[in-house]
Design a protein around this motif. Structure first.
Motif, PDB file in Angstrom:
ATOM      1  N   ALA A  88       0.984  55.225   1.079  1.00  0.00           N
ATOM      2  CA  ALA A  88       0.621  54.452   2.269  1.00  0.00           C
ATOM      3  C   ALA A  88       1.381  53.131   2.321  1.00  0.00           C
ATOM      4  N   SER A  89       1.531  52.494   1.181  1.00  0.00           N
ATOM      5  CA  SER A  89       2.262  51.223   1.129  1.00  0.00           C
ATOM      6  C   SER A  89       3.727  51.425   1.490  1.00  0.00           C
ATOM      7  N   CYS A 102       4.221  51.913   5.123  1.00  0.00           N
ATOM      8  CA  CYS A 102       4.144  50.675   5.914  1.00  0.00           C
ATOM      9  C   CYS A 102       5.372  49.789   5.700  1.00  0.00           C
ATOM     10  N   ARG A 115       6.302  48.571   2.705  1.00  0.00           N
ATOM     11  CA  ARG A 115       6.121  47.692   1.552  1.00  0.00           C
ATOM     12  C   ARG A 115       6.752  48.305   0.314  1.00  0.00           C
TER      13      ARG A 115
END
Length: 117
Positions: free
Chosen positions: A43-44, A47, A49
């Motif tokens: 998920a990071s 996004c 990141r």
């Protein structure tokens, strides 16, 4: 040499921890923790990141530029490959030290045996 799987990671964590062997933590709990960790990392990265894991390495999101590719079955046709996000891995200091000690012949043999399959 076989690839390491998520299942093997779970089993290694489970058998290494005294709390697990005493029945305080179930193998399914370890599996859930490993999966949740991977979900958070995914998920990071999704996004944009970067993920920094101290003493292991950094997973870095980069943008690959658009480029012209070739269709192997029709090399006369150009194919536009759009820009896209990719993940690069940069190993940390401790992982680099482990890799310096690696017997390269083992890696080469493993790669050769996978290519024959």
């Amino acid at each position: 040499m076989r690839n390491l799987t998520k299942r093997e990671i779970v089993q290694e964590i489970y058998k290494d921890k005294k709390e697990c062997r005493n029945g305080n933590i179930l193998q399914s709990d370890v599996k859930d923790i490993v999966q949740r960790t991977l979900d958070i990392i995914s998920a990071s990265l999704g996004c944009g990141r970067n993920v920094e894991l101290r003493n292991f390495g950094v997973l870095e999101v980069q943008v690959r530029k658009p480029r012209v590719g070739r269709n192997p079955t029709k090399p006369q046709d150009d194919v536009m490959i759009p820009k896209r996000a990719i993940v690069k891995f940069k190993s940390g200091k401790e992982l680099k030290a482990v890799l310096r000690k690696l017997d390269l012949s083992v890696v080469e043999q493993s790669k050769a045996s996978r290519a024959r399959k």
